[in-house]
Structure formats: C-alpha cells, structure tokens
Design an enzyme around this catalytic site. Structure first.
Site, mmCIF file in Angstrom:
data_model
loop_
_atom_site.group_PDB
_atom_site.id
_atom_site.type_symbol
_atom_site.label_atom_id
_atom_site.label_comp_id
_atom_site.label_asym_id
_atom_site.label_seq_id
_atom_site.Cartn_x
_atom_site.Cartn_y
_atom_site.Cartn_z
ATOM 1 N N HIS A 179 4.343 -5.310 9.232
ATOM 2 C CA HIS A 179 4.414 -5.696 7.831
ATOM 3 C C HIS A 179 3.604 -4.739 6.968
ATOM 4 O O HIS A 179 2.751 -3.999 7.465
ATOM 5 C CB HIS A 179 3.823 -7.107 7.638
ATOM 6 C CG HIS A 179 4.690 -8.204 8.158
ATOM 7 N ND1 HIS A 179 4.170 -9.291 8.825
ATOM 8 C CD2 HIS A 179 6.028 -8.395 8.096
ATOM 9 C CE1 HIS A 179 5.160 -10.106 9.156
ATOM 10 N NE2 HIS A 179 6.300 -9.590 8.724
ATOM 11 N N CYS A 280 -2.118 -13.982 7.663
ATOM 12 C CA CYS A 280 -0.883 -14.576 8.168
ATOM 13 C C CYS A 280 -0.939 -16.095 8.268
ATOM 14 O O CYS A 280 0.099 -16.764 8.257
ATOM 15 C CB CYS A 280 -0.571 -14.025 9.561
ATOM 16 S SG CYS A 280 -0.329 -12.251 9.567
#
Lengths: 291, 982
Positions: A179, A280
């Site tokens: 990411h 996250c």
C-alpha cells in the site's frame, strides 16, 4: 450536526487527527494461516498478536479516551482486523471501499453497520470495476493521495475523489509495496513520515510535485516504521503511536525527536508478518456532536 | 502557493535538497561546457588568427537592397526593420482602401497605448482615429518615397560594383533615414496627441448598445462608441458597480462556438467580438488566493457572487457538507440572522446552493444558518470565502484536452501553475516555477519543464486541445495567470516595448502584486452596496470554465504584422587565399560602413543600458514578489507544530528551482505565428568575407545603417503583412526567463567591456555558448520552421588575429537575453547581412525544416516519451534566394581539404533555432574553418521575420566577429493563407 465550525469546510489541516471515536476489529485465528501476505515468512504467533492488538486498543481507549467500537472477529475473514482498508472517513463522510482482494470484500459489511451507528454520511463503492484499499489512501488534512497499487485502481481513486469533492485527490503509483501507507503516513498536521527506501522516496517526490502545499517530512530509516498513527486529542495534544524501539530502534530515535508529540511506542511484530502496520488496525472518526 | 517562494527559513530547511539539486545540475553544465569549450576553442583560434573581419554592415545594405529588388514587394531581408520603426510601421502601413489595414493601424496604437499606460488610462474612448490615420498615411507615403529612392539607388549601385558609389548611396540613404527617423518619431507623437484630442471632441460618434450581465444577475446596458476598447466598457461596468479592486475581474463574451472568451481591455471591442452581439458577462478572472487580503468588502461581495455561481453550476465542486456550510453563510449574508417567523420552510428553496440540492441539504443549510447569528453580511461573506478558497478547484480554470496518448484529460490553470486531471484525479502538476516555456501550435499545447531532480534534461510535454482556438485560449490563460500571480508587474516596462517585438500577447493588466498595492491606497469610506438575493443567481449559471480567453485578441494582433515563415541561411566564409577579393571587399564594403557604425555602437550601447536597467528593475520586482508571497507561505505553514529542532525537512517539489525562480523570475512572452496558414519562406545566404583589422570600426557602426535600410523595408513589407492579416496565429510561445541566467549575462557583459585578454574573451564565448546549449536541449518549437540561416565561414588561420575584441563585445550576448534584446539588435544586424554587389543569385530551395519534439505524457506517475513528427500538411509557397560573394565559388566551393574537425551545435532562442556546423579543414596547408549556420526562424504573422533574420545574422556575426559572411540563403516558406480563420 457537523463539527465544522467556522473553518470547517474544505481542508483545514489543523483538524487532522482530531477524533472522538475509533473502530477496530478483533483478529481471527485464521489470520495466522490464511491472512494474505506478500511474502511467506515466519509464522504469526497468534497469542502475541492478540496481546499486541489488545495493547493497541487499550491505548486508544484507556490512554487516549476514545470511544472505541470493537467489531468481533470473523473467522471467515482472516484479514478482518485490518479495518483501515474497508473505510475511508473524512469529516462527516465515510466511503466504504471495495477492497482489492476479493477475499476481503465482505469485511465491509460490519464496518458499514458500525459507521451507520455513528451517523456518518455513507458512500458505498458499488462500481464493479473499482477497487480501493484504505491503506492506499493518505489524507494529509489538505488533500488526498491515493496509491495506485495492486489493491487500488484508478476507478477506485476516482470514486474517492467524487466522495470527497472538497479535496484534491492525486494519484501516486506504488511500486514494491502493498500500500501507499506501507512506507508513509502523517506524523503531524503538516508532517509526512516517510521511509528511506528508494520506492518510498520516489513516491514522496511524486506527492511533492502534485501538491500545492508544502509539507514537512520526517524520514525514518525503516519503511514500516514510517507508518504511524497521528491523533490530535483534545486535552492530550499531538499524539503519535509509533513502532517500538525494540522493533525499529533507529526509526524510534527519529520519532523521539518530536518534542511536541505525546509519543506512544507500540509493538506490532506479529501483525507485520502479514503486512499489517499501525494504521491498518483502526478507523478514526471525529464526532463532536452527540450521537 | 507557498512551495514556490521560499522564505529564508524554508530555504534553510531545504538546503539539503538544494544542495542535491545544485550538485545535479553541475555535472550537466560541465559536460556542456566542455563541449562548448571545444567549439569555442575553434572559434577563438580563428579569432586570433584572422584580422578582424571588416564591414559586414556595408555588405548588408546591398544585400537587402537587392533582395528588395528581387522580391519586388519587399518581403525579403530587405525588411529588416528596426523595432521602433517597426512600431511606427503600424502607422505607416495604412493603405486607404483597405479597411482592415486601418484597423491595423489602430491596433498598433492600441498596443502601444496598453504598453505605456495603465489600463485605466487607456480607458477613454479612442475617438475617431481618422485624422491620425491620415497622418500616418502621409507618413507612409513619405516612407515609400524614400524607399523608392533607395531601391533605385541600390539598383544602380549593385551592378556598378563601385565602392564609392555604394558609399554615397549609403550615406545618402543614411541621412535620409536619419531624418526620416526623427520625423517619424515626431509624427508618431503627433498622431497620438491628435488621437487624444479627437477623443475629447469626436466628430461623429457611432454608438452601439452594449449589455453586460452582472454577477448579481442584473443586466447593465450602456451605449458605447463603436470603436471603444474593452477597457472603456470594463471601466463603465466597474464604475456602475462601484468597484475599485477591479483587476481580479473581467468581461466575457461567447463566441460562435459558445466558448467564453475574455474581452481584452487593451483592444477594440468590435475587433474582438466581430459580428457577435454586444453581450458580455462580468466575471471574476483571477481568483484571489486569499480573499481576506482584498481591501474592500464590496470586492469580496462580488467574489462571493461569482463563487455562488461557480458552486451552483457545479463548476466548483463541493462536498455535501461544504455546500451546506457555504449556503448557510450565503443566507446569513443576504437575509441576516435566522428568524423562525420570517424564515419559514420555503424561504430556502428559492436559493440554489448546489447543482442538485436535496431537501436534506436545505435542512442542513437552515440548521447551520441558525448558528451564524450575529454575523454581519461582510463577516458572513468572509467566512464564505475562507471556506470556498480551500476547495481544491477554487480558481482553477479547466480546459479539455487529450494527452499524448489520446486520453481525455483536463488542464487546470490556476494561481500556482498548471494542473493535470484525469477524470477527477490529479495526475500531475506543474508549478509555474517549473515551467520554462509555454507554447501552442495549432491545436497542440506544449509546456517545457525544468528537469526533475533526477532527470538530466528538460522535457516538453504536449497536449492536444480540441482545436486551435482552444489551444490558443489555454495558452493565453496561462500567460495571463502566470503574469498575474507570479509577476510583480506585467512583463514589459513600457520603454522596452520594442524589445519583444516578436511577442504579441502578454498580460496587459495589473498583476496581483500591483493591484494589492493599489488597493492599499484605496481611501474611501466603505461604499454602501445592496446585497441582492442569490436566488437569482441560478439564471446565469452554466458550467463553462471561467478562464477562457479570447482568441480573437490574438488574431487582432496577427493583423498587425506579417507572419512569414522563412529560412535564412547564413554562409559566412572567410576567404583567405583570395587576397584580391579580400582587397576588393575592403574597398567595396569597408569604407562606407565606417561612419555609420560608430553611431551604431552608441546606439547599441544605449540599448544595452536600457536592457540592463530593465533587468534590474525586474530584479526589484522579484524582491517584492518575495514579500508578496511571504504571507501566503506563512499561511500554508500554519498548523505545523514541529519545532525547528525536529529533523524534519521541508518538502517541496524542487526547492532549488523554485527558489531561484521566485526570486529571479522575469518573463518573455513570445508569440509565434504559424505560417501554416500564411506562409512566406525566405532563404538568405549571406557571404561574409574576412576583412581583417578593419573590423573594429566596422562592427562599431553597422547597426545604424541597417536600421535605416530596414526602415524603408518596413514600409515595403507592409504589403505582405497586410496580405497575411487574416491569418490566425497557430503558434504561441511564452517563456519565463530566469533571473539567474540574466545575471550571468550581465556580468559577462560588464566583464567583457573591460576584457582585454584573449582568454577572457574565450571564456565569455564559452559561457554564452553554454547557455545556448542549455536552451537547445529540448526543442519546443517543433514544426514552426520558418527561416533558416546558414552561416558558412571559411577562414584562413593566418588571417585570424585581432578578432578578439569584437568577440568579446559581441559574443557576450546570451541567446536568452537576446530573446529580450533581440529586436533591438536586429536592426544592427541588417548590416551584417551583406551581400556583395556582384553577388550571384542562385536558387536553391530549402525544404521546410521539420523538427522533432519530445513529448512526454502528462502523467507524472508514468512518463513515456513519444515523439511528434507531425509534418504540417500545408500548401506552401517557397521562395529561395541565395546571395553569394563572387569569391565564394572559388574559395568555398570545390577543393576538399582535409577535415580536421567537425562539430554541430544547436541553440535555440525565442523564435530562432540555430544549428551551427563548424568544420575545420586543411586545404593546401592552410587551415580553414567553415561555419555553417542554419537558423530557423519560426513564427507567424506576429513575428517580424526580417528582424528575426537580421538578429540571427547578427548573432552569428557576433559569435564569429572575425569571420565574414560569404553566403546567405534565405528560404522563406509561406503557407497559403486560409482567409477564413479570422
């Protein structure tokens, strides 16, 4: 009602990190065996992972006084602990994503309920061609950067742009990482924490070029350590959750120079094995009004 | 935006990056300079060896004369017109029968006016210009006469080949022109005065009714003199609105294709709108980045009205919450505090807050409205603006385009630069400081950007616009936005108007910095104004972007000058062995030149001084700029809690570049007209012969004479210019210049002045060549090939000796600087374009040069390079004329010597691209250096090709003062005009 106040409209960066609520989710045991991971590595110690996560949630709840919505784990969704990927919340609006990994799409449902309960304007990404992981979305307080990665595509980014119309949404191609936020995050209202790898620096360059704003940068030796959680809690001021010195000693030293921040080192060794980083595991919401 | 202008603290923070940048740049330079040094060595060697070349100037006159003869209509090099005369030319051009030409005249005046005066001053109606026109016609006649004389005399002289005669002729002509010049100047003044007088007491006024849609939805109508300029109307409107801070605003009109165009204040309305109805809308043209810095509430009010339109039309996208918040401020400003009795459920539905507005949104608006209790209308407006200005699309003027792969994108022009969007996503951004040059050609729009940190070369990025007009509109918007937001004053100080003759469009209004200054002087009680309800706003909504500029403005310009395409080929050959010829030459050409040339030097010097002062003043601006931007910087920095000791570094795209840019920015606007529509191609071959020691003298005087010549030429060339009047410009170029470079140049100049040693001289040249090289890295002017000049220089090593002085003096000029100076110097150059009386005319047509351009895809994340080799498919007329010195055949021609070295240098300036090919050969024990220069002058009707040619020739000569021009081939290609465009 919205907590916008006078300067609330588009993009005042001082509101970055303001939050009253957080959504987290417990980790399923299936995480150890079935969570997606980029590289096969050492096995996740579930008990330790759970301990680390509880510590993390404890900080949010106990130390920072946030209202934390804890969603139950779902064994059929091994990655469900990583709630960040399924929702992007900015001010009063929440975009429920369509995660790039098909196995994760169902994670959205629980999140949807949670956010609905917080009375947010909810936008769902229904386009079958769109994928977006929240881990690819960096909100700086002034604008969005969206990493185009294996998990996030152009269409997903477009929908994000349509959802948050007040802000510029710039795309950044992500190479060699899961990411965009695998190597960067906000460490303060105008401060981007960035890893030292070439890919990270390259992405930063792109972001610099795309932005009308000038950000400070905080370069840390380790990419993973560049993923930290910045919060601005009334009464607590700048709060930074960063990786523990035991994990990334050199990077921790860099964070320790942030004198204005309340620094909270948090270990995340187990989750990192399945590409999970500090950001996250939570979605933050700022509700100033009563629910 | 703040990124560009680094306050000092930030500079420090960035020092790291700065260093990196600098380091990167250096190697580049070194390699370049090494290259250049090579070439320069060659040059300087030559310089030492050869006697400085004599009177190039003298040569030029015959050449031009001849040309004139040949082209009969004076299209050739003969048109080397000194810039100031050129200006006058617009007066003298007039031919009574031609309406269009009259317009040209007026146009020219208008231009001058806008250059000399503040917009407001230009504002008065122009009155009727007939008298003025008449006068200028007379002037024109006078010019013609003179010209006739000249051509006659030249005709005589040339065949005769007699120096004395030539000398006489030149002297005569010189005197004449001197007179003429003086007269011309006077006349110009008179013309202007007359004009002003006439304004006051016009004989007959044709008026037109004119309607302007105001921001509050009301319509304002007034009668305007038919020939009134945009400024007149604009001032009337602002007067009506009681608006003083008006520089942020403008008038729009819709063209036939329903595109919105900005009315240019400095030009006649009628010429801009043509047959369109006299309908305009009053709009914000430049969105103030920080509305709180506006001085008056009334200004903020109009900005609010504009933004309400923008928002309601969807032009300015907002989130639901922002729609509601802004709407609530609108209610507070227009209705005052929420009153439950008065403000029933329906009151809100009459307002439009968003393109589509739900009940839910209305409820939210009301809810928020209640919270604003106590805010005055002005405060509510301020809150409104504080929120609106943060919207990412605030002040962004969007234009549809395609990237190089044909993908639909949007180009957004804003205060900070150019933004590239694909759908709603920003895929790239080019801050103004990153942009070196903006140009358009046909429907293509190009930006040349500085090399990124890790890149070595500048890159040119091309975009395809829907059509030529759209490209031009975008280009103009960019030019104006850049000028408004980035400059402290509009690019050109009035005095320097002839410096950039080639450039026809630039922002003529006040810059933001200026308007802020002016606003500070506003001293009046806050004017009362009524806030009308925005309920009406919905009427005038539409989604069209605001920043659309007017093409016809440019077209207007195109009428004023011819935009011929041409190729000038310089052949400068220093012929050594032909002593006879050399001697002859000296006699022929050298003598006449001397006297005038002395004057020339002075002339040149004063010009240089002027330029220098301009640069200095620009420097001053940039200082101001810094302070101007400081505030915004501070604003951006807000919220940074990181302390200084924190090891955080400022981010910025390329701090070094930006910094240097912000403090050194100057501009040069250049617009090139494309011949695609009108083409004239010229090829001139200039033969230079090495004159030896006489040169110093020669060089000194050259310019003057040339000026005179060109004066005559100017009138003769008017024909061609008028014929091309109708062409539309296909090419535009805008080139921000960078202070740094200029500083260097200035230094060089100064140094050069006292330079004595050869070394120094050599160094200078190297420097200037370096710059050249730099500029040439990327060719932006892709296909706009027009004039090619080749300079072939053949030289005897022995003959080279005292050329240094000249080298120093002349070689110092940097092409970039010359961009600005160009026009000035051009005059002088004509003299260089010298052709032997006995020159033979050879026809050798040059094929139109098609250059290749590197185009990179607009997406920052994935750059790909593609090359456009779009060969224009146009019908062209091609004329090629070669002038050669008689010796040429013998010396330059046949015997192939031993090749010592060959080198090709390419350089690019605003409108010219120069390819220099230097070959060193040894022929029979004598080393010979031959320099062949191919100069491509690009431009459409706006550029004066003769000047450009002259400039090119001069530059060539300056670079190799010790050499002589032996051949000039002018290859002029004119594409057949499509009359329809205008």
């Amino acid at each position: 009602m919205a907590g916008l106040g006078m300067g609330g409209g588009g993009g005042s960066s001082s509101s970055l990190g303001r939050c009253s609520h957080a959504v987290v989710r417990a980790l399923p045991e299936s995480l150890c065996q079935h969570a997606l991971r980029r590289e096969k590595g050492t096995e996740v110690d579930f008990a330790r992972a759970e301990r680390e996560h509880q510590l993390y949630v404890g900080v949010l709840k106990g130390k920072l006084g946030l209202q934390v919505l804890e969603l139950p784990a779902d064994e059929s969704l091994p990655d469900c602990v990583f709630v960040e990927d399924v929702a992007v919340v900015c001010e009063e609006t929440a975009l429920l994503t369509r995660p790039g990994a098909p196995s994760r799409r169902k994670e959205v449902d629980a999140m949807k309920k949670a956010l609905e309960s917080l009375n947010l304007n909810i936008v769902e990404m229904t386009d079958e061609n769109a994928t977006l992981d929240g881990g690819d979305v960096l909100f700086t307080g002034r604008e969005f950067f969206v990493g185009l990665s294996k998990r996030t595509n152009q269409r997903g980014a477009e929908i994000l742009a349509d959802t948050f119309k007040d802000y510029a949404v710039s795309t950044v191609t992500v190479y060699d990482s899961l990411h965009l936020k695998s190597f960067c995050s906000m460490a303060g209202p105008n401060l981007i924490a960035i890893g030292s790898t070439e890919a990270a620096q390259k992405a930063l360059k792109t972001m610099q070029q795309m932005s009308d704003h000038r950000y400070d940068k905080l370069t840390v030796p380790d990419d993973a350590a560049a993923n930290c959680v910045y919060l601005n809690i009334p009464g607590k001021g700048h709060v930074l959750l960063h990786r523990a010195p035991e994990e990334y000693p050199e990077s921790a030293k860099v964070f320790e120079k942030l004198k204005d921040h309340m620094l909270i080192p948090i270990a995340n060794t187990e989750m990192e094995k399945v590409d999970g980083l500090l950001t996250c595991c939570s979605v933050f919401i700022n509700k100033t009004s009563e629910l | 935006m703040t990124t560009e202008v680094g306050p000092e603290t930030e500079v420090k923070k960035e020092s790291e990056q700065l260093g990196a940048d600098a380091a990167k740049e250096k190697p580049e330079e070194t390699t370049e300079s090494q290259e250049n040094i090579k070439s320069e060595k060659t040059l300087s060697e030559e310089a030492h060896g050869s006697p400085s070349s004599p009177a190039l100037a003298s040569q030029s006159s015959p050449s031009s004369q001849k040309k004139e003869k040949d082209l009969s209509e004076g299209k050739g090099i003969s048109r080397f017109i000194p810039p100031w005369l050129k200006k006058q030319k617009s007066y003298s051009l007039v031919e009574p029968k031609d309406e269009a030409k009259k317009k040209v005249v007026e146009e020219g005046q208008a231009v001058e006016k806008s250059e000399c005066q503040l917009p407001e001053e230009v504002a008065q109606p122009e009155g009727n210009l007939e008298k003025a026109t008449a006068e200028s016609q007379q002037e024109a006649k006078a010019d013609d006469k003179e010209e006739e004389k000249h051509s006659v005399s030249s005709a005589d002289t040339q065949p005769a080949k007699e120096d004395s005669k030539e000398t006489e002729v030149e002297k005569v002509s010189e005197e004449q022109e001197e007179k003429q010049k003086v007269e011309g100047k006077r006349e110009t003044k008179e013309v202007q005065t007359t004009e002003i007088k006439m304004e006051k007491a016009p004989k007959k006024i044709k008026t037109v009714q004119c309607k302007v849609m105001l921001l509050d939805g009301t319509e304002y109508s007034c009668d305007l003199e038919k020939r009134a300029k945009g400024q007149v109307l604009f001032d009337k409107v602002c007067g009506q609105l009681n608006l003083l801070e008006k520089d942020y605003f403008g008038l729009l009109f819709r063209d036939n294709s329903d595109q919105k165009n900005w009315l240019d204040s400095s030009k006649e309305i009628k010429r801009q709108i043509r047959s369109l109805p006299w309908l305009f809308t009053f709009n914000v043209k430049f969105y103030p980045p920080d509305p709180s810095q506006l001085t008056e509430d009334i200004t903020r009010y109009f900005l609010c009205l504009q933004l309400r339109q923008d928002i309601a039309s969807g032009r300015l996208p907002c989130s639901f919450v922002t729609h509601a918040l802004l709407g609530s401020y609108t209610l507070q400003a227009e209705l005052g505090d929420y009153d439950p009795e008065e403000h029933n459920n329906d009151y809100i539905s009459e307002f439009q807050f968003a393109p589509s507005q739900s009940k839910e949104m209305e409820e939210k608006v009301v809810e928020l409205h209640k919270t604003h209790r106590g805010l005055t209308p002005a405060q509510a407006d301020s809150h409104f603006l504080e929120n609106a200005k943060r919207l990412s699309m605030y002040g962004v003027d969007l234009h549809h385009a395609k990237d190089s792969e044909g993908v639909d994108i949007m180009l957004g022009v804003c205060a900070n630069g150019l933004l590239i969007y694909k759908d709603r996503l920003r895929i790239n951004r080019f801050a103004w400081p990153k942009i070196l040059k903006i140009s358009y050609k046909r429907s293509n729009f190009y930006i040349k950007v500085r090399p990124a940190e890790l890149e070595q070369f500048e890159s040119t990025i091309g975009f395809k616009l829907p059509n030529h007009r759209a490209a031009k509109r975008l280009w103009k918007v960019c030019v104006e936005h850049h000028a408004f937001y980035r400059l402290v004053s509009p690019e050109q100080p009035p005095k320097a108007k002839f410096l950039t003759l080639g450039s026809k469009f630039r922002y003529s209004g006040r810059t933001q910095a200026q308007t802020r200054q002016a606003s500070n002087l506003i001293d009046r009680p806050a004017p009362y104004f009524e806030r009308t309800s925005s309920k009406r706003v919905s009427r005038s909504l539409d989604g069209a972007p605001v920043g659309i500029t007017d093409q016809s403005l440019l077209r207007d310009f195109s009428a004023t000058t011819v935009g011929p395409a041409g190729d000038v080929v310089f052949d400068s050959e220093a012929v050594d062995q032909a002593k006879l010829k050399d001697g002859e030459r000296r006699d022929e050409d050298g003598s006449p030149t001397k006297t005038p040339q002395l004057e020339l030097t002075q002339d040149e010097k004063s010009l240089e001084e002027e330029i220098t002062s301009i640069l200095f003043s620009k420097e001053g601006f940039s200082t101001c700029m810094k302070s101007t931007f400081t505030s915004s910087t501070a604003r951006t920095a807000e919220g940074t809690v990181v302390k200084d000791n924190v090891p955080s570094e400022m981010l910025s795209a390329s701090p070094f570049l930006q910094l240097s840019e912000s403090s050194h920015e100057t501009l040069n606007v250049v617009e090139e007209k494309k011949q695609a529509e009108v083409g004239i191609e010229e090829t001139v071959v200039i033969d230079e012969i090495n004159r030896g020691k006489m040169q110093a003298v020669t060089d000194a005087g050259e310019t003057r004479k040339v000026e005179h010549l060109s004066k005559k030429d100017s009138s003769s060339s008017s024909d061609s210019s008028s014929s091309s009047e109708s062409e539309d410009e296909l090419v535009g170029e805008y080139q921000p210049h960078h202070r740094v470079t200029e500083d260097i140049i200035r230094e060089e100049q100064e140094e050069n002045e006292d330079a004595k040693g050869k070394k120094e001289c050599a160094t200078k040249i190297i420097q200037s060549v370096e710059t050249l090289q730099e500029g040439s890295k990327v060719k932006v002017t892709v296909e706009h090939t027009q004039v090619t000049a080749k300079a072939l220089a053949q030289k005897n090593a022995v003959a080279i000796e005292t050329g240094e002085k000249n080298v120093m003096e002349e070689g110092k000029q940097d092409p970039r600087e010359e961009n600005e100076e160009e026009q000035l110097k051009i005059n002088g150059d004509v003299s260089h374009v010298d052709i032997d009386v006995a020159s033979q005319i050879i026809c050798c047509s040059e094929p139109p040069v098609v250059k290749t351009e590197m185009v990179t895809i607009s997406d920052a994340t994935q750059r790909t390079e593609i090359s456009t080799k779009e060969v224009p498919i146009v019908q062209t007329e091609t004329k090629t004329i070669t002038y050669e010195s008689p010796q040429f055949d013998g010396s330059a021609g046949g015997d192939a010597g031993v090749l010592l070295s060959a080198q090709t240098i390419t350089s690019e300036s605003v409108s010219t691209t120069t390819t220099t090919h230097i070959t060193k050969t040894v022929k029979g024990g004598v080393s010979e250096t031959r320099i062949e220069k191919r100069i491509v002058i690009t431009g459409d009707a706006d550029i004066d090709h003769d000047q450009a040619l002259a400039q090119a020739i001069k530059e060539a000569k300056e670079q190799h003062p010790d050499m002589s021009v032996t051949r000039v081939v002018v290859h002029k290609e004119t594409e057949l005009a499509e009359e329809g465009e205008e």
